[in-house]
Design an enzyme around this catalytic site. Structure first.
Site, PDB file in Angstrom:
ATOM      1  N   ASN A  65     103.115  83.956 -58.387  1.00 23.59           N
ATOM      2  CA  ASN A  65     104.047  84.767 -57.608  1.00 23.59           C
ATOM      3  C   ASN A  65     104.909  85.642 -58.520  1.00 23.59           C
ATOM      4  O   ASN A  65     105.394  85.150 -59.530  1.00 23.59           O
ATOM      5  CB  ASN A  65     104.956  83.821 -56.792  1.00 23.59           C
ATOM      6  CG  ASN A  65     105.290  84.393 -55.430  1.00 23.59           C
ATOM      7  OD1 ASN A  65     104.846  85.475 -55.071  1.00 23.59           O
ATOM      8  ND2 ASN A  65     106.099  83.679 -54.688  1.00 23.59           N
ATOM      9  N   VAL A  86      98.377  77.434 -47.469  1.00 16.66           N
ATOM     10  CA  VAL A  86      99.356  76.790 -46.585  1.00 16.66           C
ATOM     11  C   VAL A  86     100.293  75.922 -47.427  1.00 16.66           C
ATOM     12  O   VAL A  86     100.235  75.917 -48.653  1.00 16.66           O
ATOM     13  CB  VAL A  86      98.667  75.969 -45.465  1.00 16.66           C
ATOM     14  CG1 VAL A  86      97.749  76.866 -44.635  1.00 16.66           C
ATOM     15  CG2 VAL A  86      97.871  74.792 -46.032  1.00 16.66           C
ATOM     16  N   VAL A  87     101.156  75.175 -46.763  1.00 17.13           N
ATOM     17  CA  VAL A  87     102.176  74.376 -47.433  1.00 17.13           C
ATOM     18  C   VAL A  87     101.549  73.406 -48.445  1.00 17.13           C
ATOM     19  O   VAL A  87     100.434  72.921 -48.252  1.00 17.13           O
ATOM     20  CB  VAL A  87     103.019  73.610 -46.381  1.00 17.13           C
ATOM     21  CG1 VAL A  87     102.149  72.614 -45.608  1.00 17.13           C
ATOM     22  CG2 VAL A  87     104.201  72.907 -47.004  1.00 17.13           C
ATOM     23  N   GLU A  88     102.271  73.149 -49.563  1.00 13.96           N
ATOM     24  CA  GLU A  88     101.754  72.322 -50.667  1.00 13.96           C
ATOM     25  C   GLU A  88     101.826  70.834 -50.299  1.00 13.96           C
ATOM     26  O   GLU A  88     102.623  70.065 -50.838  1.00 13.96           O
ATOM     27  CB  GLU A  88     102.556  72.627 -51.945  1.00 13.96           C
ATOM     28  CG  GLU A  88     101.995  72.020 -53.222  1.00 13.96           C
ATOM     29  CD  GLU A  88     100.738  72.689 -53.769  1.00 13.96           C
ATOM     30  OE1 GLU A  88     100.300  72.307 -54.846  1.00 13.96           O
ATOM     31  OE2 GLU A  88     100.174  73.592 -53.110  1.00 13.96           O
ATOM     32  N   ASP A 121      91.967  89.334 -74.488  1.00 16.16           N
ATOM     33  CA  ASP A 121      91.820  89.935 -73.163  1.00 16.16           C
ATOM     34  C   ASP A 121      90.389  90.448 -72.975  1.00 16.16           C
ATOM     35  O   ASP A 121      89.774  90.237 -71.922  1.00 16.16           O
ATOM     36  CB  ASP A 121      92.830  91.074 -73.000  1.00 16.16           C
ATOM     37  CG  ASP A 121      92.738  91.738 -71.639  1.00 16.16           C
ATOM     38  OD1 ASP A 121      93.159  91.119 -70.653  1.00 16.16           O
ATOM     39  OD2 ASP A 121      92.243  92.881 -71.565  1.00 16.16           O
ATOM     40  N   TYR A 145      99.653  85.696 -69.410  1.00 13.70           N
ATOM     41  CA  TYR A 145      99.517  86.346 -68.099  1.00 13.70           C
ATOM     42  C   TYR A 145     100.080  85.515 -66.943  1.00 13.70           C
ATOM     43  O   TYR A 145     100.440  86.064 -65.907  1.00 13.70           O
ATOM     44  CB  TYR A 145      98.042  86.655 -67.819  1.00 13.70           C
ATOM     45  CG  TYR A 145      97.486  87.824 -68.601  1.00 13.70           C
ATOM     46  CD1 TYR A 145      98.326  88.731 -69.243  1.00 13.70           C
ATOM     47  CD2 TYR A 145      96.111  88.035 -68.699  1.00 13.70           C
ATOM     48  CE1 TYR A 145      97.808  89.801 -69.956  1.00 13.70           C
ATOM     49  CE2 TYR A 145      95.586  89.113 -69.403  1.00 13.70           C
ATOM     50  CZ  TYR A 145      96.441  89.988 -70.032  1.00 13.70           C
ATOM     51  OH  TYR A 145      95.930  91.056 -70.727  1.00 13.70           O
ATOM     52  N   MET A 174     103.349  84.540 -49.801  1.00 17.47           N
ATOM     53  CA  MET A 174     102.167  84.363 -50.651  1.00 17.47           C
ATOM     54  C   MET A 174     100.915  84.877 -49.955  1.00 17.47           C
ATOM     55  O   MET A 174     100.142  85.652 -50.529  1.00 17.47           O
ATOM     56  CB  MET A 174     102.010  82.885 -51.034  1.00 17.47           C
ATOM     57  CG  MET A 174     100.773  82.579 -51.858  1.00 17.47           C
ATOM     58  SD  MET A 174     100.707  83.451 -53.443  1.00 17.47           S
ATOM     59  CE  MET A 174     101.721  82.372 -54.459  1.00 17.47           C
ATOM     60  N   ASP A 188      97.280  82.507 -39.320  1.00 16.14           N
ATOM     61  CA  ASP A 188      98.362  81.526 -39.340  1.00 16.14           C
ATOM     62  C   ASP A 188      98.494  80.955 -37.931  1.00 16.14           C
ATOM     63  O   ASP A 188      98.057  81.578 -36.954  1.00 16.14           O
ATOM     64  CB  ASP A 188      99.680  82.167 -39.790  1.00 16.14           C
ATOM     65  CG  ASP A 188     100.641  81.141 -40.390  1.00 16.14           C
ATOM     66  OD1 ASP A 188     100.827  81.156 -41.625  1.00 16.14           O
ATOM     67  OD2 ASP A 188     101.202  80.318 -39.634  1.00 16.14           O
ATOM     68  N   HIS A 243      94.209  79.640 -57.909  1.00 17.31           N
ATOM     69  CA  HIS A 243      95.667  79.560 -58.025  1.00 17.31           C
ATOM     70  C   HIS A 243      96.259  80.915 -58.421  1.00 17.31           C
ATOM     71  O   HIS A 243      96.128  81.354 -59.552  1.00 17.31           O
ATOM     72  CB  HIS A 243      96.037  78.484 -59.061  1.00 17.31           C
ATOM     73  CG  HIS A 243      97.505  78.318 -59.252  1.00 17.31           C
ATOM     74  ND1 HIS A 243      98.054  77.846 -60.428  1.00 17.31           N
ATOM     75  CD2 HIS A 243      98.559  78.572 -58.421  1.00 17.31           C
ATOM     76  CE1 HIS A 243      99.366  77.821 -60.305  1.00 17.31           C
ATOM     77  NE2 HIS A 243      99.692  78.253 -59.111  1.00 17.31           N
TER      78      HIS A 243
END
EC number: 4.2.1.17
Length: 729
Positions: A453, A400-402, A296, A660, A324, A343, A450
């Site tokens: 969640n 946004v959407v993947e 770490d 992590y 997210m 959005d 990245h």
């Protein structure tokens, strides 16, 4: 000057009062073996001063003593048990001599006094602190327990309950709490610290304060009735069993040691501490947890070095609200970087703002913030349906959407609305960054970012370097992630990057086990209870989302067809086709209902067995060892490939990303630490038993070479010099 060592010195302050000052050449004071020896020498000088009336301990740094030197631990803990025990006896004799000085003593404590630093000040009669104090004993988080008398002095000073809470949990407390429980005797402003400490010391010298009475309880057995002792230690052992479990021996060992030592005076109690500490220091768990601490530090140091020449973004933006986007916006605003959240859908914006408000309200409920702070943070999140304010942002993250087409369109449009020097990042979890960069005019200003969640809880952020990403772009995004309180790890580009690339072979191992007749409930139980994952694979898939995993599985198969393209319909396909998407719609491997707190609670669902029967052989039993091997080999092989291909730079970064980002059990230390502990030759023997299962079980050539030469992934640590050669007087 009475004494001058490399890390501390001793001098007269005024008539009969001496000061012992910790002042290491480095930026912080650590209680390493050399400092312990110097402390012993300084006390030897004090013991010869017939006109000594009092002693003040203080630090010349921003923190008193941050703890022992953890970098010494791995080598120190390799010496034979008898020698380690001998050195601990010496170290404790130093603190005993400090405690036994025939004059009153006080520590003026500023900033951190952790581990050995805390144990040092426990040996003084009085402790005066500044408001920025953090004091405690974090040793159990490193797989060990206090070894410089902390488990003896703290319970006798604070009482069993308060001491057990700090020691078993490896906690530290702030100034107010320390004063409340009696860990310090007062709190004053930093500029008044020495003046205040001297005032207390003079009162003790003059007889206005009974310093001998203050010292005496630390020398005696713990004052607890039989009933009180039974209650305190039974409750503590129960709490430790519940929270630490069997994989972390240090907390329960600490509690049992304090219990056993309670009826003894200082000397015998310290002997018991020594006898418990030494075996813990030689455990794999201690090596793994100390390794995580050092990794770490390495990862954070690397991020600091990377960002030293760039300015941290002062204004950010998030594209795509929802859970997210709202989580990212909250984290940025909470840590002081205002954010615009855009959005195209008003309902999504409301959802994003609701998510941020919900997280802030939790802080309010816990007493971490007041209403004014809540209002201040939420006011720095600006929801918008257009690009208002985007001309002022330094960094934009797309969430946004993947879907590559959607992401490319959104990123290309956004690039036209921001300054030429604004950095763009994508929160994609699987799509290669270099592919998305093709839609941009300034691909050098673009990289991957990245998040995991839930954003506010997960420490890791993968920063993905695309083929054309500039060093400055990477540095700016790393700086923003660090400002957000995250641990950024830079990886190179490929489908799934590092974390998802190694996660999906693990899921493939799970699918193959189910195909071959294993029960998903047993797999989850084994991987949670025996290997130590926070969630088994079935439960994890339900949390991630079966639909999300189904889509990502296809992306990974296209990216690595040789290994990840399957030739059978698996459990994920079966559940996806049955519209069982996991927790999000209440149906996955389990059926989910909300409990009284509104959290999803899993329940058995017989319909799942019927669905899985269509894609599985008849049920049969697998041993725990076989389940662990078949689950872990595909993941570990892929982790090794990522290192060999340069996707991840070092074993340390790989292990921290796993801990992590995925919750890899910390007591194993990560995949490379686990490999080193197991031994590469033993791992190779295990893996070869399963190579008939396909390419995911084929061990990479680099790992085969390690096995042939018996080489570890982490540099071998040499044992510390024989303890008899250390300065012990």
């Amino acid at each position: 000057m009475l004494y001058k060592g490399d890390t501390l010195y001793l001098d007269w302050l005024e008539d009969g009062i001496a000061e012992l000052v910790f002042d290491a050449p480095s930026s912080v004071n650590k209680l390493d073996t050399a400092t312990v020896a110097s402390l012993g020498e300084a006390i030897g000088v004090l013991e010869q001063q017939s006109d000594l009336k009092g002693l003040l301990l203080r630090s010349n740094k921003a923190a008193f003593i941050v703890g022992a030197d953890i970098t010494e631990f791995l080598s120190l803990f390799l010496v034979p048990e008898e020698q380690l025990s001998q050195w601990l006896h010496f170290a404790n004799s130093v603190f005993n001599r400090l405690e036994d000085l025939p004059v009153p003593t006080i520590a003026a404590v500023n900033g951190y006094a952790l581990g050995g630093g805390c144990e040092c000040v426990l040996a003084t009669d009085y402790r005066l602190a500044t408001p920025d104090l953090r004091i405690g004993l974090p040793e159990t988080k490193l797989g060990i327990m206090p070894g410089f008398g902390g488990s003896v002095r703290m319970p006798r000073m604070l009482g069993a309950d308060s001491a057990l809470e700090i020691i078993a949990a490896g906690k530290d407390v702030g100034a107010d709490q320390a004063l409340k429980i009696g860990l310090v005797d007062g709190v004053v402003k930093a500029e008044k610290l020495i003046e205040g400490a001297m005032a207390i010391l003079r009162q003790a010298i003059n007889g206005d304060l009974d310093w001998k009475a203050k010292r005496q309880p630390k020398l005696e057995p713990l004052k607890l009735s039989k009933i009180e002792a039974t209650m305190s230690f039974t409750i503590a052992k129960g709490m430790v069993a519940q929270t630490a479990g069997k994989h972390y021996p240090a907390p329960i060992t600490a509690v049992k040691t304090i219990e056993a030592a309670a009826r003894f005076g200082r000397e015998e109690a310290l002997n018991l501490e020594n006898k418990s500490f030494v075996p813990l220091a030689h455990t794999n768990e201690a090596r793994a947890l100390i390794g995580i601490f050092l990794n770490d530090q390495y990862v954070k140091g690397k991020a600091k070095k990377l960002t030293k020449d760039v300015e941290t973004p002062k204004q950010a933006a998030v594209l795509g609200a929802g859970i997210m986007g709202g989580g990212i916006a909250y984290q940025s605003a909470w840590k002081g970087v205002p954010v615009v959240m855009k959005d195209i859908n008003d309902k999504s914006l409301t959802l994003g703002m609701t998510e941020a408000a919900k997280l802030l309200n939790k802080q309010l409920e816990r007493g971490k913030i007041d209403g004014l702070k809540l209002a201040g943070v939420i006011s720095t999140i600006h929801p918008t349906l257009d690009y208002a304010g985007f001309d002022r942002v330094d960094v934009v993250v797309e969430a946004v959407v993947e879907n590559p087409k959607v992401k490319k369109a959104v990123l290309a449009e956004t690039e036209q609305k921001v300054r030429p020097d604004t950095v763009l990042a994508s929160n994609t979890s699987t799509i290669p960054i270099s592919e998305l960069a093709n839609a941009l005019e300034r691909p050098e200003n673009f990289c991957g970012m990245h998040f995991f969640n839930p954003v506010h809880r997960m420490p890791l952020v993968e920063i993905i370097r695309g083929e054309k990403s500039s060093d400055e772009t990477i540095a700016k995004v790393v700086a923003w992630a660090s400002k957000m309180g995250k641990t950024p790890i830079v990886v190179n580009d490929c489908p799934g990057f590092f974390v998802n690339r190694v996660l999906f072979p693990y899921f493939a191992g799970f699918s193959q086990l189910l195909r071959d007749g294993a029960d998903f409930r047993k797999i989850d139980k084994v991987m949670e209870k025996q290997f130590g994952w926070p969630m088994g694979p079935a439960y994890l898939l339900d949390v991630v989302g079966i639909d999300t995993a189904h889509h990502a599985q296809a992306v990974m198969a296209a990216g690595f067809p040789q290994r990840m393209q399957k030739d059978y319909r698996d459990a994920i396909d079966a559940l996806f086709d049955a519209n069982r998407f996991g927790q999000k719609n209440g149906l996955g491997f389990w059926h989910y209902k909300e409990d009284s707190k509104g959290k999803p609670k899993k329940e058995e669902d017989a319909a799942v067995d019927d669905l899985l029967a269509e894609v599985s052989q008849p049920k049969r039993d697998f041993s725990e060892e076989e389940i662990i091997a078949r689950m872990m080999i595909p993941m570990v092989n892929e982790v090794v490939r990522c290192l060999e291909e340069g996707i991840i730079a070092t074993p340390a970064e790989a292990d921290m990303a796993l801990v992590y980002g995925l919750g890899f059990p910390p007591f194993h230390g990560g995949a490379f630490r686990w490999l080193d502990t197991l031994g590469s030759a033993k791992y190779l023997d295990m893996a070869q038993q399963y190579q008939h299962l396909g390419p995911l079980y084929e061990v990479p050539e680099g790992l085969r070479n390690k096995a042939r030469h018996n080489e570890p992934y982490y540099p071998p640590v040499e044992p510390a010099r024989p303890v008899g050669d250390l300065k012990t007087a």
